[in-house]
Each structure stands twice: as C-alpha cells, then as structure tokens.
Design a protein around this motif. Structure first.
Motif, PDB file in Angstrom:
ATOM      1  N   MET A  70       1.502  -1.180  -2.041  1.00 17.09           N
ATOM      2  CA  MET A  70       2.347  -1.820  -0.696  1.00 17.09           C
ATOM      3  C   MET A  70       3.245  -2.543  -0.643  1.00 17.09           C
ATOM      4  SD  MET A  70      -0.608  -3.139   1.857  1.00 17.09           S
ATOM      5  CE  MET A  70      -0.797  -3.900   2.216  1.00 17.09           C
ATOM      6  N   PRO A  71       4.457  -2.900  -0.204  1.00 13.95           N
ATOM      7  CA  PRO A  71       5.819  -3.383   0.087  1.00 13.95           C
ATOM      8  C   PRO A  71       4.785  -4.755   1.111  1.00 13.95           C
ATOM      9  CG  PRO A  71       6.501  -1.916   1.088  1.00 13.95           C
ATOM     10  CD  PRO A  71       4.490  -1.857   0.657  1.00 13.95           C
ATOM     11  N   LYS A  72       4.830  -5.826   0.930  1.00  8.86           N
ATOM     12  CA  LYS A  72       4.577  -6.966   2.137  1.00  8.86           C
ATOM     13  C   LYS A  72       5.107  -8.497   1.194  1.00  8.86           C
ATOM     14  CE  LYS A  72      -0.144  -8.375   2.872  1.00  8.86           C
ATOM     15  NZ  LYS A  72      -1.307  -9.302   2.691  1.00  8.86           N
ATOM     16  N   VAL A  93       2.024  -5.270  -3.151  1.00  6.52           N
ATOM     17  CA  VAL A  93       0.945  -5.383  -3.671  1.00  6.52           C
ATOM     18  C   VAL A  93       0.226  -4.785  -3.618  1.00  6.52           C
ATOM     19  CG1 VAL A  93       1.331  -8.657  -2.575  1.00  6.52           C
ATOM     20  CG2 VAL A  93       0.384  -6.097  -1.026  1.00  6.52           C
ATOM     21  N   PRO A  94      -1.194  -4.904  -4.464  1.00  9.79           N
ATOM     22  CA  PRO A  94      -2.415  -3.953  -4.723  1.00  9.79           C
ATOM     23  C   PRO A  94      -1.972  -3.347  -2.684  1.00  9.79           C
ATOM     24  CG  PRO A  94      -2.852  -5.020  -5.806  1.00  9.79           C
ATOM     25  CD  PRO A  94      -1.762  -6.059  -5.516  1.00  9.79           C
ATOM     26  N   ALA A  95      -2.103  -2.218  -2.782  1.00 11.37           N
ATOM     27  CA  ALA A  95      -1.704  -1.270  -1.448  1.00 11.37           C
ATOM     28  C   ALA A  95      -3.429  -0.978  -0.485  1.00 11.37           C
ATOM     29  CB  ALA A  95      -2.175   0.377  -1.825  1.00 11.37           C
ATOM     30  N   ASP A  96      -3.826  -1.329   0.019  1.00 11.26           N
ATOM     31  CA  ASP A  96      -5.191  -2.168   1.066  1.00 11.26           C
ATOM     32  C   ASP A  96      -5.618   0.133   1.598  1.00 11.26           C
ATOM     33  OD1 ASP A  96      -3.881  -1.237   3.180  1.00 11.26           O
ATOM     34  OD2 ASP A  96      -4.066  -3.734   3.969  1.00 11.26           O
ATOM     35  N   GLU A  97      -6.878  -0.002   2.413  1.00  7.07           N
ATOM     36  CA  GLU A  97      -7.518   1.032   2.339  1.00  7.07           C
ATOM     37  C   GLU A  97      -6.083   1.730   3.308  1.00  7.07           C
ATOM     38  OE1 GLU A  97      -9.428   2.855   1.330  1.00  7.07           O
ATOM     39  OE2 GLU A  97      -9.508   4.660   2.387  1.00  7.07           O
ATOM     40  N   LYS A  98      -6.140   0.476   4.587  1.00  7.95           N
ATOM     41  CA  LYS A  98      -5.313   1.291   5.648  1.00  7.95           C
ATOM     42  C   LYS A  98      -4.203   1.720   5.295  1.00  7.95           C
ATOM     43  CE  LYS A  98      -4.003  -0.239  10.015  1.00  7.95           C
ATOM     44  NZ  LYS A  98      -3.263  -1.349  10.441  1.00  7.95           N
ATOM     45  N   TYR A  99      -3.463   1.289   4.528  1.00 10.19           N
ATOM     46  CA  TYR A  99      -2.277   1.533   4.027  1.00 10.19           C
ATOM     47  C   TYR A  99      -2.236   2.382   2.723  1.00 10.19           C
ATOM     48  CZ  TYR A  99       2.324   1.565   0.805  1.00 10.19           C
ATOM     49  OH  TYR A  99       3.061   2.100   0.579  1.00 10.19           O
ATOM     50  N   LEU A 100      -3.025   2.957   2.053  1.00 11.71           N
ATOM     51  CA  LEU A 100      -4.091   4.481   1.230  1.00 11.71           C
ATOM     52  C   LEU A 100      -4.244   5.431   2.749  1.00 11.71           C
ATOM     53  CD1 LEU A 100      -6.270   3.248  -1.755  1.00 11.71           C
ATOM     54  CD2 LEU A 100      -3.956   3.877  -1.242  1.00 11.71           C
ATOM     55  N   ARG A 101      -4.362   4.891   3.751  1.00 14.22           N
ATOM     56  CA  ARG A 101      -5.420   6.070   4.414  1.00 14.22           C
ATOM     57  C   ARG A 101      -3.995   6.632   4.916  1.00 14.22           C
ATOM     58  NH1 ARG A 101      -7.901   7.577   9.026  1.00 14.22           N
ATOM     59  NH2 ARG A 101      -7.566   5.187  10.044  1.00 14.22           N
TER      60      ARG A 101
END
Lengths: 225, 264
Positions: free
Chosen positions: B78-80, B85-93
């Motif tokens: 995810m863009p940060k 940076v590696p995507a977190d669960e919320k972004y993935l969902r």
C-alpha cells in the motif's frame, strides 16, 4: 468393617443431597468458565501472536502437568489472601473453586476447541477471505458455527469429569457431597461409615452415567473431531 | 465482450512477480496485463503455476517479489508516505472487495442456507441492508437457475448446484475481477456443460474481467478473448484462442494441447 445399617444409610441422604446441590453449582460455574476461557485460549493460539502464543502454551502445559489439588491450594492459600481482602469467606470459596476448576479444565477444552477449529477445511477460510468478511465475522459466522457443534460431546465429557473432581474442593471446606459426609454427617453420627459413603458414591453414579450416555448419543449425531 | 469501463486500460497488472514456496520457485519474474472486461484463460500442465496466479490475485498467497496491481492499485503493498510498504489487513480487505473467486471445491458455508451464503458478503463486507442483499441474491439465484433451492443447505445440493450457488455468491459482491479456479474439475461429467454455459452467459453479459484456469479447452476457446499458455512458472505463449488452439507458435503449446486432446 462395621455392620451395614439401613437407618444410617437413609439418614445420610439429606446431607448428600445438600452437598449434591453445591457440587452441581460448582460443576456448572466451572464449566461455564472452562468453556468460555478455553475458547478464548484456542482463538488466541490460532492467531499465533508471537510471545503471547508461547506464554499461553507454557501456561496450558503447566496447568495440565500439575495436580488440580495443588492448584486449588495455591489459589486458596497464596492468591486469595492477596486479592480477596474484605470479601465474605463463602464468596471467596466460590470464586476460588470456580476458577480452579474453570481454569484447569479450560486448558483441556482449549485443545478440544483447537482440534475442532483445525478440522474446518482451509477452503472455508479462503471463501471467507474472498468475500472480504471482517475477521470477527469469519470466526463468529463461518468457523465457530462449524467447529463448536463437533466439539460439544468432548466438552460434555469434561463437564462430567469436572463433576467428579468437585470433591477436591472439600479440602478448602466447600460444602460439597464429600465434605457433607466426612464432616457434617460424621459429626452427627460419630463417624461417616460405609452407608454414607455408599450414598455419596451412588449419587455420583446416578448423575455421571446417564450424562455419559447422553454425550455418547450426541457424539453419534454430530460425529467426533 | 464489453468495452473497457475504466479510464485506465489495465485491470490486472503483474510486474516482475516471483513466487516461491520454500526453495521451490513456482513463478519466475512474471509480467502481464489484463484489460478491463477481458476474459483471459490460463492453460498449461499442472504445477505450471496457473492456480498460484489466481491465489495471488485473491491475496490468498503473498508474492515473494514484484507487485500485482488490480484496478490501478497495488495489491500486496500500500502507498504510505510516498513509498510502497507491505499491505496491512485493512488495506487488503478493501482491495479484495473488487475481486471475486469461484473455487474448484465450491467452498460454500455448510452452516448457512443458500440465500445466506449469497447475502453474507454483501451484508457483512459491503454493508448492504438485509432487504437489499436478499433482493439481489434472489435475482442472482434466478440467473443461476436455483430459485427453488433458496432455503436449502449446501449439503442437500448436487455439485453442479453448489457451484452455481458459489457463482451467485461471487457475483453478489459485484466484483470487477472474477477468478475461476478449475470450477468444473470436481463436477460429475454430466453437470459440467450446464455450469460452463452459465459462465459463458455471464461473461458475455457483464463487463467483469475474468481470469480463468480450466482444463475445458472447448470452453476456453469459445469464451476467451485471450489464452495464456504456462509452463514452469513462465508464459510460453499469449494470444487469441483461435491462434493458440489451431496454430500455436511453440512446440510446447502444441505438445500440451495434443496431450489434453488425447486424454479427452
């Protein structure tokens, strides 16, 4: 052995039944704690959070490897005086007894739940992921409704086992069946004698055996893990 | 096939994607794009990494290297702060909401009836009201021909019926991308045609982008806009189905098609 006396046998019943009620109460309270805490343990372990997972694993192994009576004494003589100042003595015993039984058996039920959770096919997790379900919903809507019915017989067996271990609490003067016979009845009759112990044993048998049959029937209906 | 509905003309983009399982490299520096509304079929011998590609797009697996973009957004990252940076669960969902998948083994929820299977995603993850979700689900179940099974449990259905429910369940999420992972491989032979026919209808009547793994070569030829031949984790050949099936450029493709033909 003293001579069997039917009058003493009948005289024992009021004490035994008084104790039975207390025994059942502890079994139910302990089971509730064991069922809920065991499920929480199982879910935490399934999440595989570093450190938390290892600490919980060590705790469960420790509890499973030490006698329940030692745990009862530890809670009663070491923990209780520290944390239960000002609570009524009877309430203290209820809390200690419930937690000793509940936590001890939670360490067994957590493994039962874990087996049930692991028996849910991986495709179920993947379908839930593909539908973008929130994590909490995956547990409450998909995984647990499939895992829990299958483990109910095993949980039932632990409740039966717990029922037969409540007498350990007589060691901290909980008024269960054994305490009633050993202390109250004995005081009134100048000793317990075979009649009262037989009544106590029959009472456990009369409840454990039908319950075990019910669990076996349930097992046949839902299958085992 | 429908016209591209997005401003960008890429629905899926694989950029230098590598996937390893332990020391076993399944996908090797993979690059390709899929246009919006395109129906792309992946063919190739088992173990060539086709299913892994679908599982990566569904985020059931993580890439070892490289990036996958769906609808212009990176999937695994995810863009940060101007970096990925590696995507977190919320972004993935959130990212998964535009992607649907139909599985070989259906994977319906056995503890829910047919209607609940279809409404579960829209209600719990898209936040639709129960009435709205049920209305749409009933339309979809009519589309897949299972109106009379609305209250049935998955275990009471045939494999073909279960897969139809699974298709309705995936469509209920209104995905932009639909992944089909050997969806007829577990079906009895007499049920395969019906399911393939249904999928063809859906492909022809929606602007969903399809990524499909199948061993049904006739179906692949009929429905695909493009066929990609895989072997050893790499694209051997990529082109129009008529070209691939009748006059492939590579011997490897010809051998594979011959082997499939012989088996059938």
């Amino acid at each position: 052995m003293s001579k069997w006396d039917w009058e003493r046998f009948w005289d024992a019943w009021p004490y035994v039944l008084d104790g039975l009620w207390v025994t059942i109460q502890f079994t139910l309270l302990g089971s509730i704690v064991a069922y809920i805490l065991g499920l929480i343990f199982a879910i935490i372990r399934q999440l595989r959070i570093p450190v938390v997972d290892q600490v919980l694993w060590a705790f469960i192994e420790f509890v499973r490897s030490t006698p329940l009576l030692v745990q009862v004494f530890f809670l009663y003589w070491v923990i209780r005086p520290e944390v239960m100042q000002g609570i009524e003595a009877d309430t203290q015993k209820i809390i200690v007894g419930t937690f000793a039984l509940g936590v001890h058996y939670a360490c067994y039920t957590s493994e039962v739940y874990r087996a049930g959770i692991e028996a849910v096919p991986r495709g179920q997790w993947e379908a839930a992921t593909a539908l973008s379900l929130p994590r909490r919903r995956v547990w409450t809507g998909v995984i647990l409704p499939q895992a829990v019915p299958r483990v109910l017989p095993a949980l039932g067996n632990y409740t039966i086992a717990m029922f037969k271990e409540v007498p350990l609490l007589s060691a901290i003067s909980v008024f269960d069946i054994v305490y009633q016979v050993k202390t109250e009845y004995a005081a009134s009759q100048g000793g317990a004698g075979p009649e009262a112990w037989a009544a106590a044993g029959l009472t456990f048998l009369a409840l454990s055996y039908p319950c075990a049959i019910l669990v076996r029937r349930l097992e046949r209906r839902v299958g085992t893990v | 096939m429908s016209e591209p509905s997005e401003t960008n003309n890429e629905m899926i983009r694989f950029e230098n994607v590598v996937k390893r399982f332990g020391s076993n490299t399944v996908l090797e520096d993979l690059n390709f794009t899929v246009a919006p509304g395109e129906f792309v079929t992946l063919i190739g011998p088992s173990g060539s990494g086709k299913t892994t590609i679908l599982r990566l797009v569904m985020t059931l697996e993580k890439v070892s290297e490289g990036t996958i973009y769906v609808d212009g957004k990176p999937l695994s990252h995810m863009p940060k702060g101007g970096k990925l940076v590696p995507a977190d669960e919320k972004y993935l969902r959130e990212a998964r909401k535009s992607i649907g998948m139909v599985f070989q083994q259906f994977n319906l929820f056995p503890n829910m009836n047919v209607l609940r299977n279809v409404t579960e995603g829209p209600i719990r993850s898209l936040g639709q009201s129960r009435d709205e979700a049920e209305k749409k689900a009933k339309d979809l179940l009519e589309l897949v021909g299972l109106t009379d099974k609305i209250d049935a449990r998955p275990t009471q259905l045939s494999g073909g019926q279960q897969q139809r429910v699974a298709i309705a369940r995936a469509l209920a999420m209104e995905p932009k991308v639909l992944l089909l992972d050997e969806v007829t491989s577990a079906l009895d032979p007499e049920l395969v045609t019906g399911v393939l026919h249904l999928l063809k209808d859906i492909a022809n009547s929606t602007d969903i982008t399809f990524l499909c793994v199948t061993h049904e070569m006739q179906f692949a030829r009929d429905v695909s806009d493009r066929v990609m031949m895989f072997d050893g984790g790499q694209i051997v050949e990529d082109g129009h189905p008529e070209k691939i099936f009748t006059d492939p450029d590579h011997d490897r493709t010809r051998e594979f098609l011959q082997a499939v033909l012989d088996r059938a």
